[in-house]
Structures are given as structure tokens and as C-alpha cells.
Design an enzyme around this catalytic site. Structure first.
Site, mmCIF file in Angstrom:
data_model
loop_
_atom_site.group_PDB
_atom_site.id
_atom_site.type_symbol
_atom_site.label_atom_id
_atom_site.label_comp_id
_atom_site.label_asym_id
_atom_site.label_seq_id
_atom_site.Cartn_x
_atom_site.Cartn_y
_atom_site.Cartn_z
ATOM 1 N N TRP A 116 -27.038 -37.952 67.563
ATOM 2 C CA TRP A 116 -27.799 -37.240 66.508
ATOM 3 C C TRP A 116 -26.838 -36.341 65.728
ATOM 4 O O TRP A 116 -26.930 -36.207 64.508
ATOM 5 C CB TRP A 116 -28.901 -36.367 67.110
ATOM 6 N N ASN A 128 -33.374 -26.289 72.161
ATOM 7 C CA ASN A 128 -33.750 -27.282 71.149
ATOM 8 C C ASN A 128 -35.265 -27.430 70.968
ATOM 9 O O ASN A 128 -35.767 -27.482 69.847
ATOM 10 C CB ASN A 128 -33.133 -28.639 71.487
ATOM 11 N N TRP A 145 -39.022 -24.272 54.105
ATOM 12 C CA TRP A 145 -38.100 -24.525 55.227
ATOM 13 C C TRP A 145 -36.716 -23.939 54.976
ATOM 14 O O TRP A 145 -35.998 -23.590 55.919
ATOM 15 C CB TRP A 145 -37.995 -26.033 55.518
ATOM 16 N N GLU A 198 -28.035 -37.405 72.091
ATOM 17 C CA GLU A 198 -27.984 -36.144 71.334
ATOM 18 C C GLU A 198 -26.657 -36.013 70.600
ATOM 19 O O GLU A 198 -26.605 -35.540 69.464
ATOM 20 C CB GLU A 198 -28.183 -34.943 72.259
ATOM 21 N N TRP A 251 -45.197 -23.441 48.163
ATOM 22 C CA TRP A 251 -44.988 -22.689 49.395
ATOM 23 C C TRP A 251 -45.690 -21.342 49.354
ATOM 24 O O TRP A 251 -45.979 -20.807 48.282
ATOM 25 C CB TRP A 251 -43.492 -22.483 49.656
ATOM 26 N N TRP A 309 -33.954 -28.773 60.424
ATOM 27 C CA TRP A 309 -34.997 -28.179 59.573
ATOM 28 C C TRP A 309 -35.711 -29.230 58.742
ATOM 29 O O TRP A 309 -36.931 -29.214 58.612
ATOM 30 C CB TRP A 309 -34.426 -27.055 58.695
HETATM 31 P P1 FAD Z 1 -27.415 -30.431 74.491
HETATM 32 O O1 FAD Z 1 -28.807 -30.854 74.694
HETATM 33 O O2 FAD Z 1 -26.573 -30.265 75.685
HETATM 34 O O3 FAD Z 1 -26.738 -31.503 73.508
HETATM 35 C C1 FAD Z 1 -25.329 -31.712 73.455
HETATM 36 C C2 FAD Z 1 -24.796 -31.527 72.066
HETATM 37 O O4 FAD Z 1 -25.326 -32.496 71.180
HETATM 38 C C3 FAD Z 1 -25.144 -30.189 71.436
HETATM 39 O O5 FAD Z 1 -24.248 -29.185 71.847
HETATM 40 C C4 FAD Z 1 -25.045 -30.498 69.955
HETATM 41 O O6 FAD Z 1 -23.720 -30.449 69.503
HETATM 42 C C5 FAD Z 1 -25.518 -31.936 69.891
HETATM 43 N N1 FAD Z 1 -26.955 -31.987 69.580
HETATM 44 C C6 FAD Z 1 -27.978 -31.906 70.450
HETATM 45 N N2 FAD Z 1 -29.150 -32.055 69.819
HETATM 46 C C7 FAD Z 1 -28.871 -32.228 68.525
HETATM 47 C C8 FAD Z 1 -29.663 -32.446 67.374
HETATM 48 N N3 FAD Z 1 -30.991 -32.536 67.424
HETATM 49 N N4 FAD Z 1 -29.039 -32.550 66.193
HETATM 50 C C9 FAD Z 1 -27.705 -32.490 66.106
HETATM 51 N N5 FAD Z 1 -26.905 -32.293 67.162
HETATM 52 C C10 FAD Z 1 -27.471 -32.172 68.355
HETATM 53 N N6 FAD Z 1 -27.466 -27.770 66.560
HETATM 54 C C11 FAD Z 1 -26.306 -27.200 66.237
HETATM 55 O O7 FAD Z 1 -25.281 -27.510 66.846
HETATM 56 N N7 FAD Z 1 -26.228 -26.277 65.224
HETATM 57 C C12 FAD Z 1 -27.323 -25.895 64.509
HETATM 58 O O8 FAD Z 1 -27.202 -25.078 63.580
HETATM 59 C C13 FAD Z 1 -28.583 -26.467 64.860
HETATM 60 N N8 FAD Z 1 -29.721 -26.092 64.209
HETATM 61 C C14 FAD Z 1 -30.924 -26.682 64.546
HETATM 62 C C15 FAD Z 1 -32.083 -26.331 63.844
HETATM 63 C C16 FAD Z 1 -33.305 -26.928 64.151
HETATM 64 C C17 FAD Z 1 -34.539 -26.538 63.379
HETATM 65 C C18 FAD Z 1 -33.369 -27.894 65.163
HETATM 66 C C19 FAD Z 1 -34.670 -28.559 65.511
HETATM 67 C C20 FAD Z 1 -32.220 -28.258 65.859
HETATM 68 C C21 FAD Z 1 -30.989 -27.672 65.565
HETATM 69 N N9 FAD Z 1 -29.803 -28.015 66.269
HETATM 70 C C22 FAD Z 1 -28.618 -27.428 65.911
HETATM 71 C C23 FAD Z 1 -29.808 -29.091 67.274
HETATM 72 C C24 FAD Z 1 -30.034 -28.636 68.728
HETATM 73 O O9 FAD Z 1 -31.142 -27.802 68.816
HETATM 74 C C25 FAD Z 1 -28.822 -27.929 69.335
HETATM 75 O O10 FAD Z 1 -27.662 -28.691 69.102
HETATM 76 C C26 FAD Z 1 -28.978 -27.770 70.833
HETATM 77 O O11 FAD Z 1 -30.122 -27.031 71.134
HETATM 78 C C27 FAD Z 1 -27.757 -27.080 71.393
HETATM 79 O O12 FAD Z 1 -27.894 -26.864 72.770
HETATM 80 P P2 FAD Z 1 -27.012 -27.639 73.827
HETATM 81 O O13 FAD Z 1 -25.576 -27.515 73.475
HETATM 82 O O14 FAD Z 1 -27.427 -27.177 75.168
HETATM 83 O O15 FAD Z 1 -27.456 -29.141 73.568
#
Ligand code: FAD
Length: 472
Positions: free
Chosen positions: A278, A342, A360, A275, A307, A383
Site C-alpha cells: 500500500w 491505523n 478532508w 501494507e 463542506w 485521507w
Molecule cells: P504496520 O502495520 O506495521 O505497517 C508497516 C508499514 O507499512 C508502515 O510503517 C507504513 O510504512 C506502511 N503502511 C501501513 N499501512 C499503510 C497504508 N494504509 N498506507 C500506506 N502505507 C502503509 N502512514 C504513514 O506512514 N504516514 C502517514 O502520514 C499516514 N497517514 C495516514 C492517514 C490516514 C487517514 C490513514 C487511514 C492512514 C495513514 N497512514 C499513514 C497509513 C497507516 O495508518 C500507517 O502507516 C500505520 O498506522 C503506521 O503504523 P505501523 O508502522 O505500525 O504500520
């Protein structure tokens, strides 16, 4: 010598490259500055929660810097252009020799920094790659280009990462007697809002949360990460988004608890690392394809999709009144806390785009305006993934069924009940289709019926995507 450190998305004193470099010369007079840019934040749709969180963390930062005998000067201007101008003027006024900052990779941010570099005749500018494990443009395929597919990117990324120095640096040493922190507790004017107690400000709190997660939760991360009723993810995103925590700190803590993470692809630790990668991928994409910063889809033909402009349906989605319980519970979590799980971000984004056929970009904007962890790279990436307009996105013909998603990831409706008190009495079996239960029992629910029929909506969306692809 006078050294100025311009803090932006790196609100911490530990493992901060710009700050460490500014402090390397023990004789230098080090000043820290921060520019608040309310107009720019509005233009970028920053949420009031994130702005409040920035402010809370700035107060903590001011305190930590004071311990190091470094004053923090916070100045309010309207936008980035004025911010750069102010830093230029301030540096000249202070007769600074060097200005230090950590790079931001979004387009406007890069332009702002470039302007300062071009204007800096009387001082040197030192810009650092600090916000990511590996800098953008450094991970490329054999043609020297950015990867467009995630898995090969990750492979190349890890190969490179293990040979890179990713240690995290301690806070610089105190430069003298600690300063008394001024009594003012407002560093810039804003209508601050309440923030969930979940997210205490300050790098100490962030590191504590990181430690706890790596010690206790990461081993179950692979099993728990998709279940919104379980507190199984790190919830560190608000800190990472504004740099209260660095990704190197995350990686090093992860390695401290799981030394073999790179060789254990099935472990929870590796899944978590994935993650973090990502996060890197989406940032690298922004730099390789600046059009992503300009509200443009990655896949050209998706530009022509017709849309649905329904304001009522958009509003129902925003307010969590779509009649699909998992979608509505998720949107209420977002509206109430500024954070969303997420799996739910994926489900709600898919619902807006593929069930309502709404652009979107409206969803991306709404998320940004609400999220405490808003990040252009991750939000846009998420997105465009969900909307099937991005690199390595969900294929456009794959459409989540929101009811099935709910059953799969919240089988007993535990999460749903937490956010939809109006469904409290509905038995587990019907929690994902409560009106079926209500009707057979001749009850009236204070909850909307589904605003669209999923089967029909799916067909309409497939048709709209196909038409756009054909006509492009
Ligand atoms: P954990 O699961 O603990 O992951 C650790 C860290 O990895 C996160 O804190 C984050 O920095 C990074 N991370 C995790 N998943 C992703 C991912 N898919 N893409 C990029 N980084 C990731 N994340 C954001 O930080 N800011 C946003 O504005 C954001 N918008 C999102 C919008 C959509 C539509 C989707 C599908 C995902 C988005 N995410 C975003 C990614 C992800 O959902 C969140 O980072 C995550 O839910 C944060 O929770 P956590 O810190 O417990 O994540």
C-alpha cells in the site's frame, strides 16, 4: 575525485544506494551534505515531532558517517529553491565531479532536483530509486498506465518484485581513520520537542525493532493489527517516512523469518507485506497523478461537495472532544504521541468527513502537522480513501458508525480508558455511550455529549455527496 552525497529522506548508511555508489570509487573524497529547510517544512506542514525526529536521526547519521570517515555538513536555508542553489554552489566550490542523491517523488521535491540536474554543468548528477521496492511508473497495466485499483496493482507488483534484485546493501567500508564527531549537538536551529521513548533515533534502533517485529509479532499480525489496545503493528512508520529504514530491509527481514511469504496469502507475514505494498501504491499514484500533490481530489466530482465550515466542530475533533469515545481517544493519542493506530486513523478520518462533513483536506493537514510519520503519499492516500475522493477508495455511501467501530475494535474500552481518564469509572458495557450510563445513574460526566447525532449526520452526508455527484 570529490563525490558529494546529498542526504534527504534517506537518513541511514546501510542499504543506501546514493551513498553506496558514491563510495564505490575507493579513491574518491566523499562528503555528505544535508540541507535543513524550515520554511519549506512549514509550507509542507511537517510536524515539530517529525522535524525533531529528523534532527535526532541526523545526529546518529553524522556519527555513523564519521565511523566511515565521511564528514556530514549540515546547512540551513529557507526552502527547496535555496537548498538546490546551495548544493550547486557547494559542489562547485569543492570542485566536485559527482553529486549523488536518492529520488523523492513529491512534486516540489522533483522540481528541486530537476533544477539541480539542469544547472550541473561542472559535475554529474546521479539520482537513484531507493525509497521504494519498485520505482514509480514501473508497475503498469497492459495499456502501460498506472493501476487505479489496488488489488490488480498488488498482483502485478508482486510478479515484478520476485524477479527484481531487492537485496539490501551493507554500509560502505570505512574510507580511513574514523573522524572525531564535532561536539556541537545542534545541526540546525529549531524549537525541538519531546518524542515518545517509543521511537529511539538511529538505524540501529530501527533495525532492532524490525527484527523483533518479524520474529515475534508478525505471525499474529492479521489478528492483532486492527486492535488498538494491542501493540500488534510494527510502529516502524516514523523510520520508513524519513528513510532511517528502507523497505528492502523490511522485506529481507520478513523473508528471513518467513521464507514462503509470497506463497502464503493467509499468513500474518503476507498481510504485513500487503501494507508495505500500500505504501508503494500511494507513492506510485503521486507520480502518475501529480494533482494529488496539489490538494486535489482524485475523483473529480467530489470537488463540488458543500463542506461544513464549522470551526467549533473542527476544533472538537482536533482536541478529542466529540463525545464519541473511540474518536476522542484516538485524537488524544495523536496529539500526545504523534502516532496513531491505523484503524483509528480510518475511524477519525471517516468521522471528520462523513459525520461532520468537514473538508478532508483540513484533516489531512491537521494529521500532517501532528504526525511523527507524516508522509504526503500515505497521508493523502489514507485521507482520500477515507473521504471517498481517492482511487479505489471506500465507496462514498459506506459510512462507518463510530460507535459500532468502537465496539468492534475496542470492545472493553481498554484503549479508550488509556486516553480518556474521565471515563475510567464507566462500565465496559457503556464505554462507547457513556452518557447513557451517566444519565441512568444521575451522574455528571466531565466528558462532552456527542456533538452530532450519527444517524442524522449520515443522511446529511449522503445528501451532500449525491448533490455534488448530480451537479458536477
Ligand atoms: P504496520 O502495520 O506495521 O505497517 C508497516 C508499514 O507499512 C508502515 O510503517 C507504513 O510504512 C506502511 N503502511 C501501513 N499501512 C499503510 C497504508 N494504509 N498506507 C500506506 N502505507 C502503509 N502512514 C504513514 O506512514 N504516514 C502517514 O502520514 C499516514 N497517514 C495516514 C492517514 C490516514 C487517514 C490513514 C487511514 C492512514 C495513514 N497512514 C499513514 C497509513 C497507516 O495508518 C500507517 O502507516 C500505520 O498506522 C503506521 O503504523 P505501523 O508502522 O505500525 O504500520
Amino acid at each position: 575525485a570529490c563525490h558529494i552525497v546529498w542526504f534527504r529522506n534517506d537518513l541511514r548508511v546501510t542499504d543506501n544506494k546514493a551513498l553506496s555508489s558514491a563510495c564505490a570509487d575507493p579513491e574518491a573524497n566523499v562528503l555528505a551534505v544535508f540541507t535543513a529547510t524550515p520554511e519549506q517544512w512549514r509550507a509542507h506542514d511537517l510536524s515539530p515531532r517529525q522535524i525533531t525526529f529528523i534532527h535526532q536521526n541526523l545526529l546518529e547519521l553524522r556519527h555513523s558517517l564519521a565511523q566511515l570517515a565521511i564528514p556530514l555538513i549540515c546547512h540551513t536555508v529557507s526552502d527547496f529553491t535555496q537548498a538546490a542553489q546551495w548544493v550547486l554552489d557547494f559542489a562547485q566550490q569543492q570542485q566536485a565531479d559527482h553529486v549523488f542523491f536518492n529520488r523523492q517523488y513529491e512534486l516540489n521535491e522533483q522540481q528541486r532536483d530537476q533544477w539541480l540536474i539542469n544547472q550541473s554543468t561542472s559535475f554529474h548528477v546521479h539520482a537513484f530509486d531507493d525509497a521504494l521496492l519498485l520505482p514509480p511508473t514501473s508497475v503498469t497495466n497492459q495499456k502501460g498506465e498506472m493501476y487505479q485499483v489496488y488489488t490488480p496493482f498488488r498482483r502485478a507488483f508482486i510478479t515484478q518484485l520476485v524477479t527484481t534484485d531487492y537485496h539490501s546493501a551493507p554500509a560502505p567500508q570505512a574510507r580511513g581513520e574514523k573522524l572525531t564527531v564535532p561536539a556541537v549537538s545542534t545541526l540546525f536551529d529549531y524549537d525541538f520537542v519531546d518524542i515518545a521513548p517509543h521511537f529511539p533515533a538511529g538505524e540501529h534502533a530501527a533495525r532492532q525493532q524490525l527484527r523483533q517485529f518479524c520474529r515475534l509479532k508478525v505471525k499474529n499480525y492479521s489478528q492483532h493489527r486492527d486492535i488498538p489496545s494491542i501493540d500488534g503493528t510494527s510502529q516502524l512508520s516514523p523510520y520508513l517516512a524519513i528513510g532511517v529504514l528502507s523497505p528492502r530491509q523490511c522485506l529481507n527481514r520478513l523473508l528471513a523469518e518467513n521464507p514462503h511469504v509470497f506463497d502464503s496469502p493467509d499468513s500474518g507475514a503476507f498481510t504485513w507485506l500487503n501494507e508495505l505494498i500500500w505504501r508503494e501504491f500511494y507513492h506510485h499514484l503521486l507520480v502518475a497523478f501529480p494533482r494529488l500533490c496539489r490538494h486535489q481530489p482524485f475523483i473529480e466530482w467530489t470537488r463540488y461537495i458543500q463542506w461544513n465550515n464549522s470551526k467549533e466542530q473542527l476544533k472538537a475533533w482536533q482536541e478529542g472532544q466529540t463525545g464519541y469515545p473511540i474518536v476522542d481517544a484516538a485524537m488524544r493519542q495523536l496529539n500526545t504521541t504523534g502516532w496513531m493506530h491505523n484503524r483509528l486513523r480510518m475511524i477519525t478520518a471517516s468521522f471528520l468527513v462523513k459525520d461532520l462533513l468537514i473538508d478532508w483536506r483540513l484533516g489531512e493537514q491537521y494529521f500532517m502537522q501532528r504526525l511523527i510519520d507524516g508522509s504526503l503519499a500515505a497521508n493523502n492516500g489514507g485521507w482520500q480513501w477515507s473521504a471517498s475522493t481517492g482511487t479505489d477508495a471506500q465507496p462514498w455511501f459506506r459510512i462507518f458508525n463510530p460507535t459500532t467501530q468502537g465496539k468492534k475494535f475496542d470492545p472493553q474500552g481498554e484503549f479508550i480508558r488509556q486516553w480518556l481518564p474521565e471515563l475510567q469509572a464507566v462500565p465496559d458495557k457503556y464505554i462507547h455511550s457513556p452518557h447513557e450510563w451517566a444519565e441512568s445513574n444521575q451522574l455528571k460526566l466531565n466528558y462532552p455529549k456527542p456533538i452530532v447525532d450519527h444517524k442524522q449526520a449520515r443522511l446529511n452526508t449522503l445528501e451532500a455527496f449525491e448533490a455534488s455527484k448530480r451537479d458536477s
